[in-house]
Design a protein around this motif. Structure first.
Motif, short mmCIF file in Angstrom:
data_model
loop_
_atom_site.label_atom_id
_atom_site.label_comp_id
_atom_site.label_asym_id
_atom_site.label_seq_id
_atom_site.Cartn_x
_atom_site.Cartn_y
_atom_site.Cartn_z
N CYS A 1 0.83 -1.20 0.00
CA CYS A 1 0.00 0.00 0.00
C CYS A 1 0.87 1.26 0.00
O CYS A 1 0.58 2.23 -0.71
CB CYS A 1 -0.94 0.00 1.21
N LEU B 1 -2.19 0.71 -8.98
CA LEU B 1 -3.30 -0.23 -8.96
C LEU B 1 -2.80 -1.66 -8.81
O LEU B 1 -3.39 -2.48 -8.09
CB LEU B 1 -4.12 -0.09 -10.24
N GLY C 1 -1.97 -2.15 -5.19
CA GLY C 1 -3.21 -2.24 -4.41
C GLY C 1 -3.87 -3.59 -4.52
O GLY C 1 -4.35 -4.15 -3.54
N LYS C 2 -3.89 -4.13 -5.73
CA LYS C 2 -4.49 -5.44 -5.93
C LYS C 2 -3.69 -6.54 -5.25
O LYS C 2 -4.24 -7.51 -4.72
CB LYS C 2 -4.63 -5.74 -7.43
N LYS D 1 -4.61 -6.42 -1.67
CA LYS D 1 -5.96 -6.97 -1.47
C LYS D 1 -5.96 -8.49 -1.53
O LYS D 1 -6.71 -9.15 -0.80
CB LYS D 1 -6.94 -6.40 -2.52
N CYS E 1 -8.17 -1.01 -0.47
CA CYS E 1 -9.36 -0.58 -1.20
C CYS E 1 -9.24 0.88 -1.63
O CYS E 1 -9.59 1.24 -2.76
CB CYS E 1 -10.62 -0.77 -0.34
N CYS F 1 -6.65 1.19 -4.46
CA CYS F 1 -7.22 0.71 -5.73
C CYS F 1 -8.26 1.69 -6.27
O CYS F 1 -8.34 1.94 -7.48
CB CYS F 1 -7.85 -0.67 -5.53
N SER G 1 -7.69 3.56 -9.79
CA SER G 1 -8.69 3.32 -10.84
C SER G 1 -9.30 4.62 -11.33
O SER G 1 -9.53 4.82 -12.52
CB SER G 1 -9.80 2.39 -10.31
N SER H 1 -13.53 2.01 -9.72
CA SER H 1 -13.18 2.85 -8.58
C SER H 1 -14.29 2.87 -7.55
O SER H 1 -14.06 2.71 -6.34
CB SER H 1 -12.89 4.28 -9.07
N TYR I 1 -14.45 -0.38 -5.59
CA TYR I 1 -13.42 -0.49 -4.54
C TYR I 1 -13.81 0.33 -3.31
O TYR I 1 -13.64 -0.12 -2.17
CB TYR I 1 -12.07 -0.01 -5.08
N LYS J 1 -7.18 -6.83 -17.05
CA LYS J 1 -7.64 -5.70 -16.23
C LYS J 1 -9.15 -5.51 -16.30
O LYS J 1 -9.66 -4.47 -15.87
CB LYS J 1 -6.93 -4.42 -16.69
#
Length: 729
Positions: free
Chosen positions: A44, A60, A63-64, A67, A77, A80, A84, A93, A96, A455
């Motif tokens: 993060c 992104l 972030g994924k 997650k 979240c 992301c 997004s 977006s 998330y 994606k």
């Protein structure tokens, strides 16, 4: 090592504060390599560094990754959601942020980000509204191309004309018969009299005169056309066709083709109707909207009538495209329609929850449902679960071990329908595809870089199954016909069922995920049986947006958990298990292409809602009436969260689906307190009009406008309850 990591962590944080983002990213990368235990936080942190640096794609990706390691991470979240939004993936977006709010409803950062997202969505909204739907034409978006197999159906319908209606090229009736001696003055008088009878609706007398004129001159185009019009008004459809049929094709004007097409519709000879209406459209240069609309109505009826035969709805074609209508009155709470998916695929985010890849049946076990609590239970409780939890069988493809099924029936069906084409045991090119799915969309690109290959907000398996199903059907047709090369007809027949689904998008799929196409091309380079399916960029783009525009999410409505709860209701031991039960079992979420559902249009005042349903032992979807629906009324569902304010709803719909909503609710709810919802009068500067006392979603300059709006339709809109919006109003 720990002390070094702590120091590096502090230094990275200092770099972020000093806006030395590249240095911070480098340090967080080093931390991720050295101490994976804190990887969620550091992913993060690194992602925020990428975001500050302007690298939203890398942000992104981080972030994924965070997650995937911790689904409950609100920070992931938020990261992301922000990434997004910067990339223009506004729907993703919002998803998330919604996910983050479920975990922590009071997180201030999310509510502030949502306000920012709202502003982005509303940017240029006024400018775009001035050209609402000005360029949209449902008719021009739909093809009039010939369907595979129509040549055989056309021959069959011509035989019906000849045998049933006695319509044929009879020499005695042919235009080649020389005309008899003519009296031009008499013929003119007869035409005038026939016209007067026709306008007075004395059709029998008009018909008698025109028939006499045709005996005098069988080749006269005007006489034939006039008599056909009389027959048309008398609803004598075979006679209409007979008069037009003997006119040589080169002499048939656009109006003749159109009226003949109408007659074929009445006799329900749909292929001939399409043929004649297509010619009418072509001869008019596409300007005859009635002919084009009639063509699409015939095509839609051909495609969907078999699907709605035993259901209280029918599909028609309107100015906005395909639409679903009630064939009978449907009371509130009753089933509007049931729909069996043509293609399904489990979402990447729930791929860890076991379910059948072919039918979506849930395969959750006690270990998955109860998790660690199972080992903490007493012997009696464990025996209860052993006795009453349904025995779940996970049957894997014995060749590749990549797909899981609920039964041998599903395994064999999947093999025939699609899996034989993409099973990695026989198709090594599909290895990468399955690896990317297992890794949540990530994989190695052609240049060896680890990246997010897929994606999309749905699983790539949706597209894969469409292509694999087409290829499998082509292989079967090749085998049946004893040929080594597929024909154009083979491909057309196999692709035909997917022509039901519209496809529209503004950003090419290739631009969004450039590494996905090579993966698909490799997977379908060898489909077995000497067949290769060449996935082009246009094919990829078209199929991607077919899915994006039409998918419906669903899950298995009856799981092993539900059977378990039913089984223990009469067992006293069940009392001891109650404290271990969760609110709901984990759901394997699926996306599906459903032919009838895909025809249902949006309304912010929807009269039906989509629910999960068990259809003949398999998961499917159904629509339930939210209120009484009258015969002939259109069925509407919702595409978005309709609890949002009108302006935001319309903006979301435009950005997501490229149309401006004109439903009754959007007509009778206001945009802003500074404008009268009814007469559009502007309020004085720094003033606001009074809001509707009930819904607070409409504003009026006075009592007269409020009463008029209430009478015209606001009464219905105002009394419809709506849930709290994610965005503040």
């Amino acid at each position: 090592m720990a002390k070094t990591s702590e120091a590096l962590d502090v230094l990275a944080a200092e770099d972020m504060k000093a806006e030395r983002f590249s240095d911070a990213i480098s340090k967080y990368t080093e931390l991720l390599e050295k101490v994976p235990g804190e990887s969620v936080r550091w992913f993060c942190a690194r992602g925020n560094g990428h975001l500050k640096k302007g690298s939203a794609t890398e942000a992104l990706e981080d972030g994924k990754k965070a997650k995937r390691l911790d689904e409950t991470s609100v920070e992931a979240c938020i990261l992301c959601g922000r990434a997004s939004s910067q990339l223009g993936f506004f729907v993703e977006s919002l998803d998330y942020y919604k996910e983050g709010l479920k975990i922590d409803p009071k997180r201030k950062a999310i509510t502030e980000d949502l306000k920012k997202l709202q502003k982005i969505i509303l940017q240029d909204q006024e400018k775009q509204t001035t050209k609402e739907d000005s360029s949209y034409s449902a008719v021009t978006l739909c093809s009039q191309s010939i369907y595979p197999g129509d040549d055989q159906l056309l021959t069959m319908e011509k035989e019906i004309l000849e045998v049933k209606y006695k319509i044929l090229d009879d020499p005695a009736y042919s235009l080649q018969t020389p005309p008899k001696k003519r009296d031009a003055q008499l013929e003119g008088q007869l035409v005038q009299a026939a016209y007067e009878f026709f306008t007075a609706e004395r059709l029998e007398e008009a018909l008698e005169l025109m028939s006499k004129l045709i005996t005098l001159d069988p080749r006269n185009l005007f006489y034939r056309t006039f008599r056909a019009q009389i027959y048309f008004n008398m609803s004598q459809w075979p006679k209409v066709i007979q008069d037009y049929w003997v006119i040589p094709k080169a002499q048939r004007k656009a109006e003749i083709w159109k009226q003949g097409g109408k007659a074929f519709v009445e006799l329900w000879l749909p292929v001939l109707a399409e043929f004649w209406l297509r010619k009418a459209t072509q001869l008019s240069g596409g300007k005859d909207e009635e002919a084009a609309m009639l063509f699409q109505k015939v095509r839609v009826r051909r495609l969907y009538e078999p699907l709605t035969e035993d259901q209280p709805v029918q599909v028609d074609f309107t100015q906005f495209g395909r639409a679903v209508f009630a064939k009978e009155d449907i009371p509130a709470g009753e089933t509007v329609m049931m729909d069996i998916p043509m293609v399904i695929a489990q979402s990447l985010s729930t791929r860890h929850i076991p379910a059948c890849a072919n039918c979506a049946t849930s395969l959750i076990s006690p270990e998955i449902y109860f998790e660690k609590k199972l080992n903490l239970m007493g012997k009696e409780q464990q025996e209860l679960i052993e006795d009453h939890w349904p025995k779940v069988s996970e049957i894997w493809c014995e060749h590749c071990g990549k797909e899981r099924y609920c039964s041998n029936i599903c395994k064999n069906e999947a093999w025939e329908v699609y899996h034989r084409v993409i099973c990695p045991r026989f198709n090594p090119g599909a290895d990468t595809l399955y690896a990317v799915i297992e890794q949540g969309g990530f994989g190695y690109t052609a240049d060896g870089k680890w990246d997010e290959v897929w994606k999309g907000h749905f699983s790539p398996m949706i597209l894969v199954k469409i292509w694999a199903n087409i290829a499998s059907q082509v292989r079967t047709m090749m085998e049946n016909d004893g040929v080594k090369e597929p024909t154009v007809e083979h491909w057309a027949r196999a692709k035909a069922p997917y022509r039901r689904f519209i496809a529209f998008g503004t950003m090419p799929a290739m631009q969004r995920m450039p590494h996905a196409l090579p993966m698909f091309q490799a997977a379908f380079a060898d489909c077995g049986g000497g067949l290769s399916y060449k996935i082009t960029e246009d094919e990829f783009n078209g199929r991607y947006y077919q899915a994006a525009c039409n998918l419906q999410s669903f899950s298995c409505s009856i799981t092993p958990y539900h059977h378990f709860m039913n089984n223990i209701k009469d067992d006293l031991r069940g009392i001891g298990v109650l404290k271990h039960l969760s609110d709901r079992p984990p759901e394997a979420q699926f996306a599906a292409l459903c032919p009838l559902h895909a025809c249902s249009n949006h309304s912010c005042l929807n009269n039906a809602e989509v629910c999960d349903l068990d259809i003949n032992g398999r998961p499917g979807v159904q629509m339930i009436a939210r209120r009484d629906i009258k015969k002939g009324e259109e069925i509407f569902i919702t595409y978005i969260d309709t609890s949002m304010p009108k302006t935001l709803r319309k903006a979301w719909l435009f950005k997501s689906f490229n149309f401006w909503c004109q439903c009754k609710r959007c007509q009778f709810e206001g945009d802003t307190p500074s404008e009268c919802t009814h007469c559009l009068k502007k309020a004085p500067e720094d003033k606001k009009f009074a809001a509707c006392g009930k819904c607070k979603r409409a504003w009026y300059c006075g009592a007269a406008c409020q009463k008029a709006s209430w009478k015209n339709g606001h009464k219905i809109v105002c009394q419809t309850p709506h849930s709290q919006a994610v965005f503040d109003t």
